[in-house]
Enzyme design. Structure first.
Site, PDB file in Angstrom:
ATOM      1  CE  LYS A  60       0.032 -70.188 -36.290  1.00  0.00           C
ATOM      2  NZ  LYS A  60      -1.013 -70.654 -35.352  1.00  0.00           N
ATOM      3  CB  SER A 135       0.286 -69.724 -31.758  1.00  0.00           C
ATOM      4  OG  SER A 135      -0.586 -70.449 -32.601  1.00  0.00           O
ATOM      5  CB  SER A 159      -3.716 -70.308 -32.204  1.00  0.00           C
ATOM      6  OG  SER A 159      -2.894 -70.556 -31.096  1.00  0.00           O
TER       7      SER A 159
HETATM    8  N1  GLN Z   1      -2.460 -70.952 -26.473  1.00  0.00           N
HETATM    9  C1  GLN Z   1      -2.824 -72.313 -26.688  1.00  0.00           C
HETATM   10  C2  GLN Z   1      -1.593 -73.179 -26.567  1.00  0.00           C
HETATM   11  O1  GLN Z   1      -0.540 -72.644 -26.327  1.00  0.00           O
HETATM   12  C3  GLN Z   1      -3.464 -72.463 -28.023  1.00  0.00           C
HETATM   13  C4  GLN Z   1      -2.508 -72.559 -29.140  1.00  0.00           C
HETATM   14  C5  GLN Z   1      -3.161 -72.787 -30.465  1.00  0.00           C
HETATM   15  O2  GLN Z   1      -4.365 -72.668 -30.629  1.00  0.00           O
HETATM   16  N2  GLN Z   1      -2.338 -73.169 -31.433  1.00  0.00           N
HETATM   17  O3  GLN Z   1      -1.664 -74.372 -26.688  1.00  0.00           O
END
Ligand code: GLN
Length: 454
Positions: A60, A135, A159
């Site tokens: 990532k 994400s 995410s």
């Molecule tokens: N969707 C959540 C956010 O936007 C989780 C993101 C994540 O786990 N990095 O904060």
């Protein structure tokens, strides 16, 4: 088969499908091929081989890689080439895995669809009209599309698990502290964890094994034993006690999703486990708590991107203040700005007690909900997400609907416990994920239950 063949396969597949899937932001082809040749020299010798010897892996793009572009999918880091490696990269090096490239994500890991990337739109390999989740959307899509067998994602509020669920792959958020965060670009430091995304539970256990353990460079990494995770895949779940929170099967959760969880519970029952309905009464506050705390931490963490030290610098500035303002205004995307503003507000004097401090207290209550359940049960089981993957564009205009995607994953980060998503069925040709949540540092039991579905 040689390591060079494996690496070849990976790039060949990327060549075939990545113009459609668009999972990769940067490829590491030259170095990967050199490394493969090195490892090939070891084949057929008695030299000891690493745990992931020759295995292609995608990373990532919020994990820093020395000399390999690391953008966090943000314009503000568009040309950033780190001068050091994250601890997980050192561990992968020791395990002799091969870094194939860097994977797309929501900008600074803020989002649930990878639509917040400043650079490209990653598509779900199961249906190119739908999102891969986020994400870590690039990390999940690359594994689902067969471009790499292994990838690393990060999970602050879902995410890793949510995109794994949407893409029909296996994704684990380890216990907070299990894996070093050194070199993970910080979003919300008290919640962030790096974790493995793979096609099988066994692969997942190998990858976690390779990256786990205390690190002097991260004071929040835990000095606890790293068990042999692969050895916990016994297939035996007899006598295990499973808790199913009624809040995870309530309103807003799709009927087919509920059905797939019930089917999974039946399977576990047949294998000798038992389950009971329980309650996590503070779950309803998790979303609000998470967005207050994570945005507050993000507003502090992202202060470092000022046009002086890293990445993009606005050319349209006469004074220092203008430099800060314009760099950030031009460099950050919409969602990132929304979080910085929310976080700055919540931390400002006069509001701190009402919002940030209150949210910290609620976080403790949420954590205690989990601790109480784990006094009598081995794991908690439920869906990973309320629905299967949604259409590209469907939720992007409405942040609240987008935030609701993580309603079942966020409490796990607030409590700091480990959680996995494993494929557990299809709905209209799209994968569904089963979430298995364990006690602190008990990834072994989580894997053991997950393995029952393979
Ligand atoms: N969707 C959540 C956010 O936007 C989780 C993101 C994540 O786990 N990095 O904060």
């Amino acid at each position: 088969i040689s390591v060079s063949d494996l690496v070849d396969e990976s790039y060949k597949r990327i060549g075939q499908v990545d113009d459609k899937v668009q999972a990769f932001l940067t490829l590491n082809e030259e170095k990967a091929r050199l490394k493969a040749k090195d490892l090939d020299d070891k084949l057929g010798t008695n030299e000891s081989k690493g745990l992931l010897f020759g295995m292609p892996i995608g990373i990532k793009d919020n994990i820093v890689t020395k000399g390999l572009r690391t953008t966090c999918a943000s314009k503000i880091l568009e040309n950033f080439d780190p001068i050091y490696d994250a601890t997980v990269m050192h561990r992968l090096e020791e395990a002799e895995a091969i870094t194939i490239g860097k994977l797309n994500m929501d900008e600074f890991a803020m989002g649930s669809s990878t639509e917040n990337s400043s650079f490209q739109l990653t598509r779900n390999p199961w249906n190119l009209e739908t999102v891969p989740g986020g994400s870590s959307g690039g990390s999940a899509a690359a594994v689902a599309a067969g471009e790499v067998p292994f990838s690393l994602g990060s999970d602050t509020g879902g995410s890793i698990r949510q995109p794994a669920s949407f893409c029909g792959v296996v994704g684990l958020k380890p216990t907070y502290g299990r894996v070093s965060r050194y070199g993970l670009v910080a979003f919300a430091s008290s919640l962030d964890q790096i974790g493995p995304i793979t096609r099988t539970v066994e692969d997942n256990a190998y990858l976690l094994q390779a990256i786990s353990g205390v690190d002097p460079m991260d004071s929040t990494s835990a000095n606890v034993d790293v068990p042999n995770f692969v050895r916990s895949l016994t297939g035996d779940v007899k006598g295990l006690k499973i808790a199913v929170p009624k809040e995870y099967l309530g309103e807003g959760v799709n009927e087919e999703v509920k059905q797939s969880v019930m089917n999974a519970l039946q399977t576990l029952e047949k294998l000798g486990a038992t389950w009971e309905e329980v309650s996590l009464p503070h779950s309803k506050y998790a979303l609000a708590t998470y967005y207050l705390l994570s945005s507050s931490e993000a507003s502090a963490n992202l202060a470092r991107f000022d046009g002086v030290r890293y990445g993009y610098r606005s050319p349209n500035a006469e004074t220092l203040m203008e430099l800060y303002k314009n760099t950030r205004a031009e460099g950050f995307g919409e969602e990132v700005k929304r979080r910085i503003m929310l976080g700055t507000f919540a931390l400002s004097s006069g509001y701190y007690d009402a919002y940030y401090k209150k949210a910290q207290k609620v976080r403790t209550l949420i954590k205690q909900d989990f601790e109480k359940i784990f006094e009598s049960y081995d794991v908690i089981v439920g869906p990973t997400t309320p629905t299967p993957a949604f259409k590209i564009g469907e939720n992007i205009a409405d942040p609240m609907t987008m935030y609701l995607n993580d309603i079942l994953t966020i409490p796990v980060n607030l409590a700091g416990v480990p959680g996995i998503s494993v494929p557990c069925g299809l709905s209209n040709g799209l994968p569904l994920g089963l979430q298995i949540i364990g006690k602190h540092f008990d990834e072994s039991t989580v894997y053991r239950v997950a393995h029952a579905f393979e």
